[in-house]
Design a protein around this motif. Structure first.
Motif, PDB file in Angstrom:
ATOM      1  N   ALA A   1       0.821  -1.216   0.000  1.00 48.90           N
ATOM      2  CA  ALA A   1       0.000   0.000   0.000  1.00 48.90           C
ATOM      3  C   ALA A   1       0.848   1.257   0.000  1.00 48.90           C
ATOM      4  O   ALA A   1       0.354   2.339  -0.329  1.00 48.90           O
ATOM      5  N   GLY A   2       2.125   1.120   0.354  1.00 52.44           N
ATOM      6  CA  GLY A   2       3.013   2.269   0.301  1.00 52.44           C
ATOM      7  C   GLY A   2       3.175   2.828  -1.102  1.00 52.44           C
ATOM      8  O   GLY A   2       3.440   4.030  -1.271  1.00 52.44           O
ATOM      9  N   LEU A   3       3.003   1.988  -2.134  1.00 47.93           N
ATOM     10  CA  LEU A   3       3.057   2.482  -3.513  1.00 47.93           C
ATOM     11  C   LEU A   3       1.931   3.467  -3.784  1.00 47.93           C
ATOM     12  O   LEU A   3       2.133   4.505  -4.421  1.00 47.93           O
TER      13      LEU A   3
ATOM     14  N   PRO B   1      -2.196  24.554   5.550  1.00 51.46           N
ATOM     15  CA  PRO B   1      -2.234  23.615   6.682  1.00 51.46           C
ATOM     16  C   PRO B   1      -3.432  22.671   6.648  1.00 51.46           C
ATOM     17  O   PRO B   1      -3.303  21.495   7.016  1.00 51.46           O
ATOM     18  N   GLY B   2      -4.584  23.187   6.252  1.00 51.97           N
ATOM     19  CA  GLY B   2      -5.755  22.305   6.192  1.00 51.97           C
ATOM     20  C   GLY B   2      -5.575  21.175   5.202  1.00 51.97           C
ATOM     21  O   GLY B   2      -5.979  20.034   5.452  1.00 51.97           O
ATOM     22  N   GLY B   3      -4.964  21.469   4.056  1.00 46.31           N
ATOM     23  CA  GLY B   3      -4.695  20.420   3.078  1.00 46.31           C
ATOM     24  C   GLY B   3      -3.695  19.402   3.583  1.00 46.31           C
ATOM     25  O   GLY B   3      -3.787  18.214   3.271  1.00 46.31           O
ATOM     26  N   ALA B   4      -2.722  19.860   4.396  1.00 50.37           N
ATOM     27  CA  ALA B   4      -1.749  18.925   4.964  1.00 50.37           C
ATOM     28  C   ALA B   4      -2.412  17.954   5.933  1.00 50.37           C
ATOM     29  O   ALA B   4      -2.084  16.764   5.957  1.00 50.37           O
ATOM     30  N   VAL B   5      -3.341  18.462   6.738  1.00 46.06           N
ATOM     31  CA  VAL B   5      -4.062  17.574   7.660  1.00 46.06           C
ATOM     32  C   VAL B   5      -4.887  16.551   6.890  1.00 46.06           C
ATOM     33  O   VAL B   5      -4.915  15.352   7.223  1.00 46.06           O
ATOM     34  N   LEU B   6      -5.550  17.004   5.827  1.00 44.67           N
ATOM     35  CA  LEU B   6      -6.342  16.082   5.002  1.00 44.67           C
ATOM     36  C   LEU B   6      -5.455  15.055   4.321  1.00 44.67           C
ATOM     37  O   LEU B   6      -5.797  13.864   4.256  1.00 44.67           O
ATOM     38  N   LEU B   7      -4.294  15.483   3.813  1.00 45.24           N
ATOM     39  CA  LEU B   7      -3.373  14.550   3.162  1.00 45.24           C
ATOM     40  C   LEU B   7      -2.845  13.531   4.160  1.00 45.24           C
ATOM     41  O   LEU B   7      -2.740  12.335   3.835  1.00 45.24           O
ATOM     42  N   ALA B   8      -2.503  13.961   5.384  1.00 47.71           N
ATOM     43  CA  ALA B   8      -2.021  13.020   6.396  1.00 47.71           C
ATOM     44  C   ALA B   8      -3.087  11.992   6.744  1.00 47.71           C
ATOM     45  O   ALA B   8      -2.784  10.804   6.929  1.00 47.71           O
ATOM     46  N   ALA B   9      -4.353  12.432   6.807  1.00 47.60           N
ATOM     47  CA  ALA B   9      -5.434  11.486   7.095  1.00 47.60           C
ATOM     48  C   ALA B   9      -5.608  10.483   5.956  1.00 47.60           C
ATOM     49  O   ALA B   9      -5.812   9.290   6.198  1.00 47.60           O
ATOM     50  N   VAL B  10      -5.512  10.950   4.722  1.00 44.90           N
ATOM     51  CA  VAL B  10      -5.649  10.050   3.568  1.00 44.90           C
ATOM     52  C   VAL B  10      -4.505   9.047   3.525  1.00 44.90           C
ATOM     53  O   VAL B  10      -4.713   7.841   3.300  1.00 44.90           O
ATOM     54  N   LEU B  11      -3.269   9.520   3.731  1.00 43.09           N
ATOM     55  CA  LEU B  11      -2.120   8.615   3.718  1.00 43.09           C
ATOM     56  C   LEU B  11      -2.202   7.589   4.840  1.00 43.09           C
ATOM     57  O   LEU B  11      -1.874   6.409   4.649  1.00 43.09           O
ATOM     58  N   GLY B  12      -2.640   8.020   6.028  1.00 41.06           N
ATOM     59  CA  GLY B  12      -2.788   7.082   7.123  1.00 41.06           C
ATOM     60  C   GLY B  12      -3.853   6.038   6.852  1.00 41.06           C
ATOM     61  O   GLY B  12      -3.685   4.859   7.180  1.00 41.06           O
ATOM     62  N   ALA B  13      -4.956   6.470   6.239  1.00 35.03           N
ATOM     63  CA  ALA B  13      -6.030   5.524   5.934  1.00 35.03           C
ATOM     64  C   ALA B  13      -5.594   4.527   4.864  1.00 35.03           C
ATOM     65  O   ALA B  13      -5.868   3.328   4.963  1.00 35.03           O
ATOM     66  N   VAL B  14      -4.899   5.011   3.822  1.00 34.53           N
ATOM     67  CA  VAL B  14      -4.469   4.129   2.739  1.00 34.53           C
ATOM     68  C   VAL B  14      -3.401   3.162   3.204  1.00 34.53           C
ATOM     69  O   VAL B  14      -3.414   1.978   2.854  1.00 34.53           O
ATOM     70  N   THR B  15      -2.478   3.641   4.026  1.00 31.96           N
ATOM     71  CA  THR B  15      -1.331   2.823   4.410  1.00 31.96           C
ATOM     72  C   THR B  15      -1.629   1.885   5.574  1.00 31.96           C
ATOM     73  O   THR B  15      -1.147   0.749   5.585  1.00 31.96           O
ATOM     74  N   LEU B  16      -2.419   2.311   6.548  1.00 35.01           N
ATOM     75  CA  LEU B  16      -2.620   1.530   7.755  1.00 35.01           C
ATOM     76  C   LEU B  16      -4.026   0.966   7.887  1.00 35.01           C
ATOM     77  O   LEU B  16      -4.203  -0.190   8.291  1.00 35.01           O
ATOM     78  N   LEU B  17      -5.038   1.769   7.571  1.00 36.52           N
ATOM     79  CA  LEU B  17      -6.415   1.338   7.805  1.00 36.52           C
ATOM     80  C   LEU B  17      -6.908   0.377   6.724  1.00 36.52           C
ATOM     81  O   LEU B  17      -7.545  -0.643   7.035  1.00 36.52           O
ATOM     82  N   CYS B  18      -6.633   0.684   5.455  1.00 44.50           N
ATOM     83  CA  CYS B  18      -7.110  -0.185   4.368  1.00 44.50           C
ATOM     84  C   CYS B  18      -6.503  -1.585   4.428  1.00 44.50           C
ATOM     85  O   CYS B  18      -7.221  -2.576   4.222  1.00 44.50           O
ATOM     86  N   PRO B  19      -5.199  -1.760   4.690  1.00 40.01           N
ATOM     87  CA  PRO B  19      -4.692  -3.136   4.859  1.00 40.01           C
ATOM     88  C   PRO B  19      -5.335  -3.877   6.018  1.00 40.01           C
ATOM     89  O   PRO B  19      -5.606  -5.082   5.912  1.00 40.01           O
ATOM     90  N   LEU B  20      -5.601  -3.177   7.130  1.00 35.14           N
ATOM     91  CA  LEU B  20      -6.275  -3.829   8.253  1.00 35.14           C
ATOM     92  C   LEU B  20      -7.685  -4.256   7.859  1.00 35.14           C
ATOM     93  O   LEU B  20      -8.138  -5.355   8.227  1.00 35.14           O
ATOM     94  N   LEU B  21      -8.381  -3.420   7.108  1.00 34.70           N
ATOM     95  CA  LEU B  21      -9.715  -3.784   6.650  1.00 34.70           C
ATOM     96  C   LEU B  21      -9.670  -4.976   5.706  1.00 34.70           C
ATOM     97  O   LEU B  21     -10.549  -5.851   5.747  1.00 34.70           O
ATOM     98  N   LEU B  22      -8.652  -5.045   4.848  1.00 35.42           N
ATOM     99  CA  LEU B  22      -8.514  -6.189   3.945  1.00 35.42           C
ATOM    100  C   LEU B  22      -8.285  -7.473   4.724  1.00 35.42           C
ATOM    101  O   LEU B  22      -8.871  -8.522   4.405  1.00 35.42           O
ATOM    102  N   ILE B  23      -7.443  -7.419   5.744  1.00 30.02           N
ATOM    103  CA  ILE B  23      -7.178  -8.615   6.554  1.00 30.02           C
ATOM    104  C   ILE B  23      -8.440  -9.059   7.286  1.00 30.02           C
ATOM    105  O   ILE B  23      -8.746 -10.258   7.381  1.00 30.02           O
ATOM    106  N   ARG B  24      -9.200  -8.098   7.809  1.00 28.71           N
ATOM    107  CA  ARG B  24     -10.425  -8.455   8.547  1.00 28.71           C
ATOM    108  C   ARG B  24     -11.480  -9.048   7.615  1.00 28.71           C
ATOM    109  O   ARG B  24     -12.182 -10.008   7.986  1.00 28.71           O
TER     110      ARG B  24
END
Length: 312
Positions: free
Chosen positions: A58-60, A263-286
């Protein structure tokens, strides 16, 4: 009367049922016996995923989102007059030379003559691209002159989304034609709304700066969306240990660069990157535990014979 009544009764146990179509049997067409479900197979060829392996893949996707964020950051700096196109152009040339040297250093060490020919062909391709891009920059900057700014921004967002969706993440070197063309079209749309066009509308002579803006945006679009994926793929193949650090560095660069101006866009980008990198793989495993694919004798027949001899 006796024959008609005999048709309604089932066959005796002495008549076995066979799963064939070429033989007439005293059974209804939809008849199956107790052996029918013996060939049932569930989740055939199921691949078991591991969380950190999926995070690494997912890092790609996260890296490509960061590349789009970095490209938009450069455009915002130019749009607000905080960065001149000449400075950005020279820095892009330096990045291209360093990246090409790093790409050659990671490559296989073969014949020196073939490497010399490859470098010469790469130099020719780069010269042709830069010449044509610089020559057509005055034309490209006026392509969307009659289109409203809101429409241009909407087209840019749509093209960048198409780039992210159609990018060949499984084999990103070289990028697919659709994803690269969408990114280049988005860069042309953004370049047409840089400050040079606004000065030209007030009667000032800014044809050269506006053309230089367009040329710079196209060059950086080529660096970010075409050349960087090739270097990233070679780095992933030759130095897989450092690939995770590169993903983390790209994510931090995208968030930090965007946060310096929005700054607002940076917060949104950090949330998107966190969801793609950490949350989506966890959802796939579940969700993998809920997968239930069944295979059996009801599947369509697969022709496994090589039919190439019939095409000769």
């Amino acid at each position: 009367m006796g024959a008609d009544s005999g048709l309604g009764t089932g066959p005796g146990p002495a008549v076995p049922w066979r799963k064939v179509l070429w033989e007439r049997q005293p059974f209804p067409d939809n008849y199956v016996d107790h052996r029918f479900l013996e060939e049932l197979r569930r989740n055939e060829g199921l691949r078991q995923y591991r969380y950190w392996a999926v995070v690494r893949e997912a890092g790609l996707v996260a890296q490509q989102i960061s590349c789009v964020a970095l490209f938009l950051t450069l455009w915002l700096y130019m749009e607000q007059g905080l960065l001149s196109p000449s400075t950005l152009l020279w820095s892009g040339l330096l990045c291209a030379l360093l990246g090409y040297g790093f790409y050659q250093a990671l490559g296989p060490q073969g014949d020196s003559d073939s490497q010399q020919r490859t470098r010469w062909s790469d130099l020719q391709s780069a010269s042709i691209f830069l010449s044509f891009t610089f020559g057509f920059s005055p034309v490209l900057r006026t392509l969307t002159e009659s289109v409203s700014t809101d429409t241009v921004y909407a087209m840019t967002a749509l093209m960048l989304l198409a780039h992210l969706v159609s990018f060949p993440y499984a084999q990103p070197s070289p990028p697919g034609s659709l994803s690269l063309n969408a990114a280049l079209f988005a860069s042309v749309c953004l370049a047409s709304r840089l400050p040079g066009d606004h000065r030209a509308s007030r009667g000032l002579n800014s044809s050269s700066p506006s053309s230089l803006h367009t040329f710079t945006m196209l060059c950086w679009a080529l660096l970010v969306f075409a050349l960087w994926p090739c270097l990233r793929q070679r780095l992933r193949e030759c130095a897989p240990q450092g690939f995770g650090c590169v993903c983390l560095l790209m994510g931090l660069s995208g968030v930090g660069g965007l946060g310096s101006i929005w700054p607002g866009g940076a917060v949104l980008l950090a949330a998107v990157l966190g969801a793609v990198t950490l949350l989506c793989p966890l959802l796939l495993i579940r969700l993998q535990s809920d997968k239930d694919n069944i295979h059996g004798p009801w599947d369509e027949a697969e022709i496994r014979e090589d039919l190439a001899r019939f095409l000769r």
